[in-house]
Motif scaffolding. Structure first.
Motif, short mmCIF file in Angstrom:
data_model
loop_
_atom_site.label_atom_id
_atom_site.label_comp_id
_atom_site.label_asym_id
_atom_site.label_seq_id
_atom_site.Cartn_x
_atom_site.Cartn_y
_atom_site.Cartn_z
N LEU A 184 1.26 -1.10 -0.34
CA LEU A 184 0.21 -0.40 0.06
C LEU A 184 0.62 1.29 0.14
O LEU A 184 0.47 1.89 -0.95
CB LEU A 184 -0.36 0.25 0.76
CG LEU A 184 -1.80 -1.12 1.18
CD1 LEU A 184 -2.75 -1.10 2.44
CD2 LEU A 184 -2.68 -1.27 0.07
N ILE A 185 2.48 0.92 0.78
CA ILE A 185 2.87 2.37 0.62
C ILE A 185 3.48 2.43 -0.56
O ILE A 185 2.93 3.69 -0.86
CB ILE A 185 3.93 2.11 1.53
CG1 ILE A 185 3.69 2.12 2.85
CG2 ILE A 185 4.85 3.44 1.56
CD1 ILE A 185 4.78 1.73 4.48
N TYR A 204 0.88 3.91 -2.56
CA TYR A 204 0.40 5.85 -1.92
C TYR A 204 1.58 6.52 -3.18
O TYR A 204 1.91 7.52 -3.85
CB TYR A 204 0.72 5.85 -1.09
CG TYR A 204 0.77 6.67 -0.41
CD1 TYR A 204 -0.33 8.17 -0.40
CD2 TYR A 204 2.15 7.76 -0.23
CE1 TYR A 204 -0.34 9.10 0.30
CE2 TYR A 204 1.78 9.30 0.67
CZ TYR A 204 1.10 9.84 0.74
OH TYR A 204 1.04 10.66 0.69
N ASN A 205 3.08 5.49 -2.67
CA ASN A 205 4.15 6.70 -3.34
C ASN A 205 4.09 6.89 -4.74
O ASN A 205 4.02 8.39 -5.64
CB ASN A 205 5.33 5.65 -3.04
CG ASN A 205 6.32 6.66 -2.80
OD1 ASN A 205 6.56 8.11 -3.45
ND2 ASN A 205 7.48 6.17 -2.53
N VAL A 232 0.71 9.32 -5.81
CA VAL A 232 0.81 10.95 -4.91
C VAL A 232 2.48 11.41 -6.00
O VAL A 232 2.06 12.50 -6.61
CB VAL A 232 1.36 10.75 -4.04
CG1 VAL A 232 1.32 12.04 -3.28
CG2 VAL A 232 -0.19 10.21 -3.15
#
Ligand code: HEM
Ligand code: CU
Lengths: 646, 209
Positions: free
Chosen positions: A554-555, A558-559, A562
């Protein structure tokens, strides 16, 4: 509204899907009525009124989307219109949902779509781990569990790992060899759009009576020939995914052979290009075998043939031979492109030329040849010909030689280099070296007949496949994502989040898959929803680590999301790499180049004063157009500048 | 097939410029190499069915007479059919020569005759299926017989489709003498030769051996 349904695009594709489905359904009903059979069928007769629409509806979708418009025009004898490039390039997000012939758009379509499948496959895996956290049955019953591991593996293999590499290479390979696009851009787009079709078929099997297919990703007969309807969706989905990968492989091969920039002889090709050349050879040679195997299973199921029906003279084990004749080469289809990525990343971030460049390329070809000669190491306990076991053991152990050459060459490249490990892609490359070596060693162990007999169908095999597929393939995929993200988006990702992602993934991965070796050795069988209580503690540990692994992804998402939107501008060549894709802007121009670059040296000459890989414009400003005489000499000049050590 | 045209600079003069022409790094053109690779993968698909044939005959039913009792194959009719298909390889060659030398009549007649010969072959094959007296459900032999000949029949069908397109274009006045102007004959031609050669292998394996 009417216009939307007349012009190629999503609305017309939807309509085509419906019409295709109805057509297939009507065809079955009509044919059965004509031949005096019962119109609707029961399980005993293989559901042709579902299977035929399962083929015609996706084809209707592809026609509606416009995949065949050009070819229909051509077939009808109409004069060809000169290409106005209206299907090339993306100017808004909507263009990604169209039939687009730009290899860069297709590359992104591939990468994003396959990553969605990775998330779906990952969720299925987490469900399994939740069930396995404790002995006994808590969340899903054993039947559903069978569907879970089958769909998990089928999605991960056929819809993520195999095609995501095709996607990454689609984006960078034409740029790397100085080609304006792939050799067959329309075929390229068609290849991509067949993938979601395979995905829809795999998922649709959850709706089938009797549940989703549950005979494993291997779909062994007679388990698969006797399974409920869902299995047919697997048979069909594999055909679409397989056709997609054959078409892409053919496209890569033709592109690499016929479209290299002047001066780029074979010994100046970046290793990623070599890797995809080798992979494509494997795909063209091997993938038709799984198509054949699934055809036969489908026919056994749907029209009552006896390919695998022992009672009627069929041969059950022949399924395994035909299947593994594809699926062993397939494990290299899933690994060689990753080797290519790691070579690019290690060389660039260690600022060193590849140690033994030519040997690296030759090792790839060696693996291609050997890959066709080891299939029966998956069948040591199947009751196949006894005389085939030892030869297969020997070839299996031999394949560790070219693989080892590659490992040592990467180590040689890293040796005495200035490591830039603040970059996440380099971290993933180094992590890959560690985890892949472990997976390779467990592979060699499995190649030894006595040990394999002991651990067959246990968690040891699960540990092996995840060390090579997660620690191997997936690590290189992340490595490639991070490396080319600035090129694809023109923006920089957040290195700090990237590092967190890497370390969580590494820890989660090791914690999840290392204990599987131990419980496998002790005899915990694979593909089970419940197990002996003695394995309970380790399974709980595994489940906890697997959730760390899941959260880490999930990180990453997101990275990426974004940074794609708000990340700082990356510049054309943030890694100061030498290969051609870094010599154009980020993201590259719609048509890649104003003029085809000229290759004048090897791709990895870091630290060699004055060395250049390619010249983008001849002369400064004043463009010399037309074929340059000097070029022919450079092309036949037998590669002066590749890396040392060969 | 003809997608190479994308690489040719756009005819539009305004700002919307096209890609630069790709450097051609090999003597072979893209379409020909593409169809050859496609044929390799097709041959592998046949390989899967031949593997199955081997297992069914040599491993599962090694001592039985093959084909098993009760399965009669019309070797002679199929032999005539084979001759029909082989002769179509010559007519397609004739068509290609015509295309190369600018003899449009030869090209058109060659293409049309090839198409008719191929269609005759398929017709006789289907007629054979109707009169064989056993189906794909009858034993391992029935399955692999229909598997191999059916797979081949499907390839004849695809070949006929490609030939239909070539015919339509030829009769509507397309195709020139330059190599890149008659790829639309050349490529289906290569494929058609493959279909023929494959049939000889299938015929010998299934009917004769
Ligand atoms: C040195 C290299 C390797 C060797 C010697 C090797 C050997 C083996 C052997 C002997 C098995 C059979 C185990 C059994 O079912 O009892 C096996 C299974 C498997 N291997 Fe490897 N392997 C190697 C590398 C790889 C790589 C690179 C991949 C993929 C990226 C891979 C993927 C798999 C998979 C998916 C299976 C399990 C198939 C199943 O579901 O049954 N292997 N390997
Ligand atoms: Cu294997």
């Amino acid at each position: 509204m009417v216009a939307a349904l007349k012009n190629p695009g999503m609305p017309r594709a939807g309509l085509g899907f419906l019409i295709g489905g109805l057509f297939g359904f009507g065809l079955v009903v009509a044919l059965r009525a004509v031949s005096g059979l019962e119109i609707f069928q029961t399980e005993a007769t293989g559901y042709p009124h579902v299977i035929v629409p399962g083929i015609t509806a996706p084809i209707g979708f592809l026609i509606g989307l416009g995949c065949f418009d050009y070819w229909f025009r051509w077939a009808s004898g109409a004069p060809t219109i000169p290409d106005d490039h209206s299907q090339h390039g993306a100017y808004s997000w909507k263009d990604y949902f169209k039939f687009n012939t730009d290899h860069k758009v297709i590359g992104i379509q591939y990468v994003v779509t396959t990553f969605c499948f990775f998330m779906i496959g990952g969720l299925l895996a987490m469900l399994m781990r939740a069930e396995l956290a404790q002995p006994g049955t808590q969340i899903v019953d054993p039947g559903v569990f069978n569907s879970l591991f089958s769909t998990h593996a089928a999605i991960m293999i056929f819809l993520f790992i195999v095609p995501v590499f095709a996607g990454l290479a689609n984006y960078v390979l034409p740029l790397m060899i100085g080609a304006p696009d792939m050799a067959f851009p329309r075929l390229n787009a068609l290849s991509f759009w067949m993938l979601p079709m395979a995905g829809v078929l795999f998922m649709a099997s959850f709706l089938a009576p009797g549940g989703a297919f549950d005979a494993g990703w291997t779909g062994y007969a007679p388990l698969s020939t006797g399974a409920p309807l869902g299995q047919s969706f697997f048979n069909l989905g594999v055909q679409f995914a397989g056709a997609s990968s054959v078409a892409t492989a053919l496209n890569f091969l033709v592109t690499i052979v016929t479209m290299r920039a002047p001066g780029m002889n074979f010994w100046r090709m970046p290793l990623l290009v070599w890797a995809n050349l080798s992979t494509s050879l494997l795909v063209v040679g091997a993938t038709p075998f799984i198509a054949g195997a699934q055809f036969m299973v489908l026919m056994d199921r749907a029209i009552g043939t006896n390919f695998f029906q022992a009672a009627a003279g069929g041969d059950v084990i022949s399924y395994q031979h035909i299947f593994w004749f594809y699926s062993h080469p397939a494990v290299y289809i899933m690994m060689l492109p990753g080797f290519g990525i790691v070579s690019e990343v290690i060389s660039t971030h260690a600022r060193k030329t590849i140690f033994g460049y030519r040997l690296m390329a030759i090792a790839l070809l060696g693996i291609v040849i050997l890959a066709f000669a080891v299939w029966a190491h998956h069948m040591f306990v199947s009751g196949m010909f006894a005389w085939l076991r030892v030869p297969m053991m020997i070839t299996t152990l031999l394949i560790a030689v070219p693989t080892g050459i590659k490992i040592f060459s990467w180590l040689g490249t890293l040796f005495d280099s200035k490591l830039h490990i603040e970059s996440t892609s380099m971290l993933f490359a180094l992590g890959f070296l560690v985890t892949f070596v472990i997976g390779g060693i467990s592979g060699v162990m499995l190649g030894m007949i006595p040990l394999d007999i002991h651990v067959s169908d246990t968690y040891f095999v699960v540990a092996h496949i995840h060390f090579v597929l997660f620690g191997g393939s997936v690590f290189t995929i992340f490595c490639g994502f991070y490396h080319w993200f600035p090129k694809m988006t023109g923006r920089m990702y957040d290195e700090r989040l990237g590092r967190i992602h890497f370390w969580m993934t590494l820890v989660g991965m090791l914690g999840t898959f290392i204990p599987m070796h131990w419980i496998g050795m002790e005899g915990m069988p694979r593909r089970v929803a419940d197990y002996a209580a003695q394995f309970g503690n380790w399974n709980l540990v595994i489940t906890i680590f697997s959730f760390i692994l899941g959260v880490a992804q999930l990180i990453f998402v997101y990275n990426m999301v974004v940074s794609w939107r708000f990340g700082p501008k990356a510049g054309d060549n943030p890694w100061r790499a030498k290969t051609i894709e870094w010599l154009v802007s980020s993201p590259p121009p719609v048509f890649n180049f104003d003029e085809i670059p000229r290759v004048v040296g090897g791709p990895y000459e870091f630290g060699v004063p004055g060395a250049r890989h390619a010249i983008m414009h001849d002369g400064d400003g004043a463009t010399v157009s037309g074929p340059e005489p000097a070029v022919a000499g450079a092309a036949s000049g037998g590669g002066g500048g590749e890396g040392g050590g060969s | 097939m003809e997608s190479a045209s994308i690489a040719v600079g756009s005819a539009h003069a305004h700002e919307h410029h096209g890609p630069p022409e790709a450097h051609s790094s090999s003597k072979i053109d893209r379409q020909t190499l593409g169809i050859l690779l496609f044929i390799v993968s097709e041959a592998m698909l046949f390989g899967a069915f031949f593997a199955s044939y081997f297992f069914l005959r040599e491993v599962s039913n090694p001592t039985d007479v093959w084909p098993p009792d009760g399965f009669e194959l019309p070797k002679a009719i199929a032999g005539v059919n084979t001759a029909i298909l082989i002769s179509s390889s010559f007519t397609i060659h004739w068509a290609l020569e015509g295309a190369r030398k600018g003899n449009r009549e030869a090209m058109k007649m060659g293409l049309a005759m090839t198409w008719l010969l191929g269609a005759t072959f398929l017709f006789i094959q289907i007629n054979e299926y109707v009169h064989l007296g056993f189906s794909a459900r009858d034993g391992a032999f029935g399955s692999i017989f229909y598997g191999l000949t059916g797979l081949h029949g499907a390839h004849v069908f695809v070949g006929l489709l490609l030939l239909s397109f070539a015919n339509i274009r030829a009769w509507r006045g397309h195709f020139g003498t330059k190599a890149e102007d008659h790829l639309g004959v050349e490529v289906p031609g290569i494929y058609w030769h493959f279909v023929d050669v494959m049939w000889i292998i299938v015929y010998v394996t299934v009917y004769i051996l």
